[in-house]
Design a protein around this motif. Structure first.
Motif, PDB file in Angstrom:
ATOM      1  N   PHE A  91       0.837  -1.202   0.000  1.00 58.44           N
ATOM      2  CA  PHE A  91       0.000   0.000   0.000  1.00 58.44           C
ATOM      3  C   PHE A  91       0.873   1.255   0.000  1.00 58.44           C
ATOM      4  CE2 PHE A  91      -2.395   3.380   2.066  1.00 58.44           C
ATOM      5  CZ  PHE A  91      -3.660   3.272   1.517  1.00 58.44           C
ATOM      6  N   VAL A  92       1.899   1.267   0.848  1.00 59.40           N
ATOM      7  CA  VAL A  92       2.780   2.434   0.923  1.00 59.40           C
ATOM      8  C   VAL A  92       3.533   2.623  -0.393  1.00 59.40           C
ATOM      9  CG1 VAL A  92       4.838   3.376   2.049  1.00 59.40           C
ATOM     10  CG2 VAL A  92       2.987   2.396   3.423  1.00 59.40           C
ATOM     11  N   ALA A  93       3.986   1.529  -0.997  1.00 60.84           N
ATOM     12  CA  ALA A  93       4.677   1.639  -2.286  1.00 60.84           C
ATOM     13  C   ALA A  93       3.752   2.233  -3.345  1.00 60.84           C
ATOM     14  CB  ALA A  93       5.189   0.273  -2.728  1.00 60.84           C
ATOM     15  N   ALA A  94       2.489   1.785  -3.363  1.00 60.88           N
ATOM     16  CA  ALA A  94       1.533   2.319  -4.330  1.00 60.88           C
ATOM     17  C   ALA A  94       1.224   3.783  -4.029  1.00 60.88           C
ATOM     18  CB  ALA A  94       0.250   1.492  -4.316  1.00 60.88           C
ATOM     19  N   GLY A  95       1.141   4.127  -2.745  1.00 63.00           N
ATOM     20  CA  GLY A  95       0.889   5.508  -2.373  1.00 63.00           C
ATOM     21  C   GLY A  95       2.026   6.433  -2.762  1.00 63.00           C
ATOM     22  N   GLN A  96       3.246   5.963  -2.592  1.00 63.33           N
ATOM     23  CA  GLN A  96       4.404   6.769  -3.012  1.00 63.33           C
ATOM     24  C   GLN A  96       4.387   6.996  -4.512  1.00 63.33           C
ATOM     25  OE1 GLN A  96       7.421   4.232  -1.350  1.00 63.33           O
ATOM     26  NE2 GLN A  96       7.603   5.447   0.533  1.00 63.33           N
ATOM     27  N   ARG A  97       3.998   5.986  -5.262  1.00 63.31           N
ATOM     28  CA  ARG A  97       3.918   6.143  -6.707  1.00 63.31           C
ATOM     29  C   ARG A  97       2.817   7.138  -7.086  1.00 63.31           C
ATOM     30  NH1 ARG A  97       4.901   3.118 -11.283  1.00 63.31           N
ATOM     31  NH2 ARG A  97       6.825   2.516 -10.205  1.00 63.31           N
ATOM     32  N   LEU A  98       1.655   7.032  -6.447  1.00 64.68           N
ATOM     33  CA  LEU A  98       0.572   7.976  -6.735  1.00 64.68           C
ATOM     34  C   LEU A  98       1.010   9.405  -6.444  1.00 64.68           C
ATOM     35  CD1 LEU A  98      -2.304   8.922  -7.332  1.00 64.68           C
ATOM     36  CD2 LEU A  98      -2.951   8.183  -5.013  1.00 64.68           C
ATOM     37  N   ALA A  99       1.639   9.623  -5.292  1.00 63.70           N
ATOM     38  CA  ALA A  99       2.095  10.972  -4.945  1.00 63.70           C
ATOM     39  C   ALA A  99       3.110  11.481  -5.960  1.00 63.70           C
ATOM     40  CB  ALA A  99       2.688  10.972  -3.539  1.00 63.70           C
ATOM     41  N   HIS A 100       3.982  10.590  -6.418  1.00 65.77           N
ATOM     42  CA  HIS A 100       4.973  10.987  -7.427  1.00 65.77           C
ATOM     43  C   HIS A 100       4.285  11.418  -8.722  1.00 65.77           C
ATOM     44  CE1 HIS A 100       8.526  10.912  -9.984  1.00 65.77           C
ATOM     45  NE2 HIS A 100       7.889  10.097 -10.799  1.00 65.77           N
ATOM     46  N   LEU A 101       3.301  10.643  -9.165  1.00 69.79           N
ATOM     47  CA  LEU A 101       2.590  10.993 -10.399  1.00 69.79           C
ATOM     48  C   LEU A 101       1.894  12.344 -10.261  1.00 69.79           C
ATOM     49  CD1 LEU A 101       0.968   7.555 -11.348  1.00 69.79           C
ATOM     50  CD2 LEU A 101       2.969   8.632 -12.406  1.00 69.79           C
ATOM     51  N   LEU A 102       1.229  12.567  -9.135  1.00 74.00           N
ATOM     52  CA  LEU A 102       0.527  13.828  -8.941  1.00 74.00           C
ATOM     53  C   LEU A 102       1.495  15.003  -8.860  1.00 74.00           C
ATOM     54  CD1 LEU A 102      -2.240  12.789  -6.394  1.00 74.00           C
ATOM     55  CD2 LEU A 102      -2.592  13.556  -8.744  1.00 74.00           C
ATOM     56  N   THR A 103       2.603  14.807  -8.160  1.00 72.13           N
ATOM     57  CA  THR A 103       3.589  15.878  -8.056  1.00 72.13           C
ATOM     58  C   THR A 103       4.111  16.265  -9.431  1.00 72.13           C
ATOM     59  OG1 THR A 103       4.252  15.189  -5.838  1.00 72.13           O
ATOM     60  CG2 THR A 103       5.835  16.515  -7.085  1.00 72.13           C
ATOM     61  N   ARG A 104       4.408  15.268 -10.236  1.00 71.68           N
ATOM     62  CA  ARG A 104       4.922  15.539 -11.579  1.00 71.68           C
ATOM     63  C   ARG A 104       3.884  16.266 -12.432  1.00 71.68           C
ATOM     64  NH1 ARG A 104       6.441  10.314 -14.654  1.00 71.68           N
ATOM     65  NH2 ARG A 104       4.285  10.443 -15.333  1.00 71.68           N
ATOM     66  N   LEU A 105       2.616  15.850 -12.316  1.00 68.89           N
ATOM     67  CA  LEU A 105       1.572  16.462 -13.135  1.00 68.89           C
ATOM     68  C   LEU A 105       1.249  17.884 -12.690  1.00 68.89           C
ATOM     69  CD1 LEU A 105      -0.832  13.415 -13.477  1.00 68.89           C
ATOM     70  CD2 LEU A 105       0.402  14.526 -15.337  1.00 68.89           C
ATOM     71  N   GLN A 106       1.460  18.178 -11.402  1.00 66.99           N
ATOM     72  CA  GLN A 106       1.121  19.500 -10.889  1.00 66.99           C
ATOM     73  C   GLN A 106       2.256  20.507 -11.029  1.00 66.99           C
ATOM     74  OE1 GLN A 106      -1.856  19.353  -7.298  1.00 66.99           O
ATOM     75  NE2 GLN A 106      -0.463  17.649  -7.048  1.00 66.99           N
ATOM     76  N   GLN A 107       3.421  20.059 -11.480  1.00 70.85           N
ATOM     77  CA  GLN A 107       4.520  20.988 -11.696  1.00 70.85           C
ATOM     78  C   GLN A 107       4.211  21.892 -12.895  1.00 70.85           C
ATOM     79  OE1 GLN A 107       7.867  18.385 -12.202  1.00 70.85           O
ATOM     80  NE2 GLN A 107       8.313  18.296 -10.006  1.00 70.85           N
ATOM     81  N   PRO A 108       4.485  23.187 -12.773  1.00 71.85           N
ATOM     82  CA  PRO A 108       4.207  24.083 -13.907  1.00 71.85           C
ATOM     83  C   PRO A 108       5.053  23.721 -15.128  1.00 71.85           C
ATOM     84  CG  PRO A 108       5.521  25.200 -12.227  1.00 71.85           C
ATOM     85  CD  PRO A 108       5.101  23.878 -11.641  1.00 71.85           C
ATOM     86  N   ALA A 109       4.456  23.895 -16.276  1.00 73.64           N
ATOM     87  CA  ALA A 109       5.198  23.624 -17.522  1.00 73.64           C
ATOM     88  C   ALA A 109       6.322  24.634 -17.666  1.00 73.64           C
ATOM     89  CB  ALA A 109       4.252  23.720 -18.710  1.00 73.64           C
ATOM     90  N   PRO A 110       7.454  24.217 -18.227  1.00 73.54           N
ATOM     91  CA  PRO A 110       8.565  25.160 -18.419  1.00 73.54           C
ATOM     92  C   PRO A 110       8.171  26.277 -19.378  1.00 73.54           C
ATOM     93  CG  PRO A 110       8.968  23.085 -19.554  1.00 73.54           C
ATOM     94  CD  PRO A 110       7.761  22.865 -18.706  1.00 73.54           C
ATOM     95  N   ALA A 111       8.692  27.462 -19.123  1.00 74.07           N
ATOM     96  CA  ALA A 111       8.394  28.599 -19.994  1.00 74.07           C
ATOM     97  C   ALA A 111       8.968  28.353 -21.379  1.00 74.07           C
ATOM     98  CB  ALA A 111       8.987  29.876 -19.397  1.00 74.07           C
ATOM     99  N   PRO A 112       8.313  28.855 -22.422  1.00 72.93           N
ATOM    100  CA  PRO A 112       8.840  28.702 -23.769  1.00 72.93           C
ATOM    101  C   PRO A 112      10.285  29.220 -23.879  1.00 72.93           C
ATOM    102  CG  PRO A 112       6.626  29.622 -23.812  1.00 72.93           C
ATOM    103  CD  PRO A 112       7.043  29.608 -22.388  1.00 72.93           C
TER     104      PRO A 112
END
Length: 297
Positions: A273-294
């Protein structure tokens, strides 16, 4: 997207919850897994192997006190109403009694969501099955609405379990603010449909999310860490975030626990469960990071 009452905000940990009995049967084990992840939200389904609605009032008071002391909030209570074990021929009084028990628990726990499904068929003609499902969920929603609670229909077992058009018809026919949708990222793999495509059709009505992933095998779904399977979990999370979804992402990894298959938490469940939770948090963190400026390096 609908706003959840007191929705989570901030980083990935603040957006994440987990179905506790996927980590451990006992409450202390469930809370321990959340602590290991740094999460403060739990979805409740069973405690000590006992379904929530079957707990005594004294047990529920103890549960509420323990959650308060741990600084953990209950984001959803998972009922057995209309699920894989309760086909449409199940006496309706069974579900009314379960809902009444859970509504009382919602009041005590400060929770406003109860998960339901829409009744697998059990030999009824299609028209009678549909009419019975619509009639039952309308009655349940009225009862929930009077208590200030919202029922969440999951894309799982039942008449509207895998069909977006039926889900939308269900919402239209019941016509209550106390019925919304729960989207599970991995159920499409298990039930043979494209859940990511279904999400696009129901997106404005999604108020809660379960996260799991799986691969198809000749023997059924094989559950894996979020992002490692065929459920397009990352695409689903991106779709939800882009649409402004503000509710919780509730982990239900099924790596060790699968109630429909009779698998309960064992000694490895918390680790998985903890391993899956760490993966979920990683995916969300990556998706919520702002896109790099052009033009940025």
């Amino acid at each position: 997207m609908p706003d959840q009452e007191n929705p989570p905000a901030g980083g990935a940990a603040a957006r994440c919850a987990g179905i506790g009995d996927e980590a451990a049967q006992d409450l202390e084990g469930q809370l321990g897994a959340l602590r290991a992840l740094g999460w403060h939200s739990i979805e409740l389904r069973s405690i000590g192997g006992t379904a929530l609605a079957d707990l005594t009032p004294q047990q529920v008071h103890v549960l509420a006190d323990r959650l308060r002391r741990a600084g953990v909030r209950a984001v959803c209570l998972d009922s057995r109403i209309g699920n894989w074990a309760r086909p449409v021929t199940t006496p309706f009084d069974t579900d009314l009694a379960e809902l009444d028990a859970l509504l009382a628990q919602c009041e005590l726990l400060g929770c406003r969501y109860v998960r339901v499904m829409s009744y697998p068929n059990d030999g009824l003609p299609p028209g009678e099955w549909e009419a019975t499902v619509l009639r039952r969920l309308a009655r349940l929603a009225r009862r929930a609405e009077a208590a200030g609670v919202t029922l969440l229909h999951e894309n799982c077992a039942g008449w509207a379990g895998d069909d977006a058009a039926r889900m939308l018809r269900l919402l239209n026919e019941v016509d209550s603010p106390a019925l919304r949708l729960l989207f599970d990222t991995g159920n499409g793999v298990a039930h043979g449909y494209d859940a990511a495509a279904l999400l696009h059709d129901i997106l404005p009505h999604v108020a809660h999310v379960h996260v799991k992933d799986a691969r198809r095998t000749p023997h059924g779904a094989a559950y894996v860490l979020p992002g490692d399977g065929e459920a397009r979990v990352t695409d689903c999370l991106r779709t939800l975030l882009d649409a402004g979804y503000r509710g919780a992402f509730s982990l239900e990894p099924h790596l060790a626990v699968q109630p429909h298959a009779g698998l309960r938490a064992d000694t490895d469940a918390a680790h998985l469960f903890v391993a899956a939770g760490q993966r979920l948090a990683h995916l969300l963190t990556r998706l919520q990071q702002p896109a790099p400026a052009p033009g940025a390096p």
